[in-house]
Design a protein around this motif. Structure first.
Motif, short mmCIF file in Angstrom:
data_model
loop_
_atom_site.label_atom_id
_atom_site.label_comp_id
_atom_site.label_asym_id
_atom_site.label_seq_id
_atom_site.Cartn_x
_atom_site.Cartn_y
_atom_site.Cartn_z
N MET A 186 0.81 -1.21 0.00
CA MET A 186 0.00 0.00 0.00
C MET A 186 0.85 1.28 0.00
O MET A 186 0.33 2.36 -0.18
CB MET A 186 -0.93 0.01 1.22
N ASN A 225 -6.00 -5.01 -3.07
CA ASN A 225 -7.01 -4.07 -2.57
C ASN A 225 -7.57 -3.29 -3.74
O ASN A 225 -6.82 -2.85 -4.62
CB ASN A 225 -6.38 -3.08 -1.59
N ARG A 263 -9.87 0.01 -4.77
CA ARG A 263 -10.51 1.21 -4.22
C ARG A 263 -10.93 2.15 -5.35
O ARG A 263 -10.38 2.11 -6.47
CB ARG A 263 -9.60 1.91 -3.21
N CYS A 264 -11.94 2.93 -5.01
CA CYS A 264 -12.38 3.99 -5.93
C CYS A 264 -12.70 5.18 -5.02
O CYS A 264 -13.74 5.17 -4.33
CB CYS A 264 -13.60 3.54 -6.73
N ASP A 265 -11.79 6.12 -4.98
CA ASP A 265 -11.90 7.22 -4.01
C ASP A 265 -13.16 8.07 -4.24
O ASP A 265 -13.75 8.57 -3.29
CB ASP A 265 -10.64 8.09 -4.06
N SER A 298 -13.55 0.83 -0.89
CA SER A 298 -12.26 0.24 -0.55
C SER A 298 -12.53 -1.17 -0.05
O SER A 298 -13.20 -1.36 0.97
CB SER A 298 -11.56 1.06 0.53
N LYS A 316 -11.19 -5.56 0.02
CA LYS A 316 -10.14 -6.58 -0.18
C LYS A 316 -10.51 -7.46 -1.38
O LYS A 316 -11.68 -7.78 -1.58
CB LYS A 316 -10.04 -7.48 1.05
N THR A 354 -4.39 -2.42 -5.92
CA THR A 354 -3.03 -2.48 -5.36
C THR A 354 -2.67 -3.93 -5.04
O THR A 354 -3.38 -4.60 -4.28
CB THR A 354 -2.96 -1.65 -4.06
N GLU A 395 0.77 -1.12 -8.55
CA GLU A 395 -0.56 -0.51 -8.42
C GLU A 395 -1.11 -0.30 -9.83
O GLU A 395 -0.45 0.31 -10.68
CB GLU A 395 -0.42 0.82 -7.68
#
Lengths: 224, 300
Positions: free
Chosen positions: A67, A94, A96-98, A103, A105, A159, A164
């Protein structure tokens, strides 16, 4: 007296043993054609074989995603030999989409046990960075409930321990659960296909699925 | 002691004096050994034929083992877990899903299914009724949460109820029972004939054994050999299996089904050991008439 006992032992020990040996021998000969069947049964049900089939507990072993990777500083190419590949039901990435606050697993495999802990990636799809599709699914009422706010152009970040990866959403589709045309795993393009049940907040088992397609727009290349 | 030696010496001298008598005695001995062997085979066959009759095809055998390993409770827990795993995708809390399993109904369905199947009858779980019942439970929970249910929601809940009902029925129809039932129907009369044949031949050979021996205690001696031989043949394999226990290494899933299968295997093996012990007991009891007849023969 000695003769009496020797005669007695002949009738109570020797003769019965001879009888039983002959019977067991005949039984063995009669049953020998079925020995292969027994052997097959043994190989199917015995642990040596079964050990390969036994699922490891989910998330007992993990490949921790790195990370702390800085996307600008990460290598543009990753050597294949340096990659630690996940095993069945292993947590390895991981997602994620901010923009939508997602977020979650990612596990290798998509069993019920996995889907209780995060997003599961289908074993018939490919690892990130290999230029081929990734098919991932998750439950709508837990981990992927935020997909209600998804829109074209938003970015997913995946990630892993070796890099990434960035995927930009190109489209969405709502279809039936058994519509296999919604995902093409044979295509020669790295597309993240994320799906969940639809509608996102309904009771019961939904017959519809929401598919989100995101093409790779960043991340290292895997080289030999 | 002196008397016995004198008696044996008399026989030896007689055989030496009359070779025809010696040949006749040898022929009698060979015929007796052969008959004793055939009697042993028949006893072993009878024991093997009794296994399906009193174990594999017997309802009570299965029900007792199911009770012993807590099959019904374990199955209920398994179904509850499966229903609970549908909690996240369906939007219902785990507790609501688990409560959908009616343990009493499951116990009844399970035992009725086994009982009917082993009698060669068909027992069908009313999946439609079960689905309706589950559907009502889920809808009533959703309504208690003041959820505004759309037509799609209702359809999804109905689909969930169907899935639960299917899983329930699949688990009740547990593997092996149907196949055993079919085997029972096909083999039952055959086993009965075979058992009757074994008993008939056993009596016939026993008669022949006593017929060819003028001194009955000698015939009994072979009879003792027969029962001990049968005891070894029947008991040796189960004894080894019960000591080494390779059956424990069988990889059968889920655990409650494994416990049930192992319990059935052990039950059959112990059954064979009991038959073997019974044979030993008979041979031991035959020693008394044997000694009595032998003494009578000596006194004559």
């Amino acid at each position: 007296m000695k003769k009496f006992f020797s005669r007695l032992s002949a009738y109570t020990v020797v003769l019965p043993i001879v009888f039983s040996l002959i019977i067991l021998l005949i039984g063995g000969i009669i049953l020998s054609p079925y020995a292969q069947l027994a052997s097959d049964f043994y190989s199917v049900f015995m642990p040596a074989h079964a050990a390969e089939q036994t699922m490891p507990p989910v998330a007992d072993q993990t490949i921790t995603p790195n990370m702390t990777l800085d996307p600008d500083q990460q290598a543009q190419q990753v050597k294949l030999s340096t990659i630690e590949f996940p095993t069945y039901q292993q947590y390895y990435a991981n997602l994620r989409c901010d923009t939508i606050g997602l977020s979650v697993k990612v596990f290798w495999g998509d069993t019920n046990a996995v889907l209780r802990k995060g997003v599961g990636q289908s074993l018939s799809s490919f690892y990130p960075g290999f230029g081929r599709p990734l098919l991932m699914g998750g439950h709508n009422k837990s981990f992927l409930s935020s997909l209600a706010n998804v829109a074209v152009g938003q970015v997913f970040i995946l990630t892993t321990n070796y890099g990434e990866f960035e995927y930009t959403i190109t489209g969405t589709k709502i279809t039936t659960a058994n519509d296999t045309s919604a995902y093409d795993l044979a295509q020669q393009k790295e597309v993240l296909i994320l799906y969940t049940c639809y509608p996102l907040n309904a009771y019961g088992i939904n017959a519809k699925r929401l598919f989100i397609y995101a093409e790779k727009t960043g991340g290292p290349e895997i080289v030999d | 002691m002196v008397h016995m030696n004198t008696h044996n010496n008399k026989n030896t001298k007689a055989s030496a004096r009359y070779p025809a008598m010696a040949v006749k005695a040898a022929a009698k001995n060979i015929a007796s050994i052969l008959l004793a062997f055939l009697l042993t085979v028949l006893l072993v066959l009878t024991a093997l034929l009794l296994t399906p009759k009193f174990a594999l095809f017997r309802e009570q055998f299965f029900l007792e083992r199911m009770e012993k390993v807590g099959f019904s409770d374990a199955l209920a827990t398994n179904i509850e877990q499966e229903y609970a795993s549908l909690a996240i995708p369906s939007g219902f809390p785990e507790e609501v899903m688990k409560q959908a399993v009616d343990r009493n109904a499951l116990n009844y369905d399970l035992y009725t299914y086994v009982s009917y199947s082993l009698h060669g009858e068909e027992f069908v779980i009313d999946k439609a009724a079960l689905q309706t019942k589950l559907n009502e439970q889920f809808l009533s929970y959703a309504k208690s949460q003041n959820a505004a249910l759309t037509e799609e929601d209702t359809s999804n809940i109905s689909y969930l109820s169907g899935m639960c009902a299917d899983y329930y029925a699949k688990k009740i129809y547990f593997p092996g029972v149907k196949q055993l039932s079919q085997m029972h129907i096909r083999l039952n009369s055959m086993i009965n004939y075979a058992l009757t044949g074994c008993v008939f031949l056993f009596l016939l050979f026993s008669f022949l054994l006593f017929f060819i021996r003028s001194t009955k205690h000698r015939a009994l001696r072979f009879y003792i050999s027969t029962f001990i031989g049968a005891a070894i043949s029947i008991g040796i394999v189960p004894l080894i299996l019960l000591l080494i226990r390779p059956q424990d290494r069988l990889n059968i899933w889920p655990d409650y089904f494994y416990d049930f299968v192992i319990s059935c295997i052990d039950g059959i093996l112990w059954g064979w050991l009991v038959i073997a012990c019974f044979c030993v007991l008979i041979s031991f009891l035959l020693n008394f008439p044997y000694r009595m007849l032998r003494e009578n023969n000596k006194n004559r």
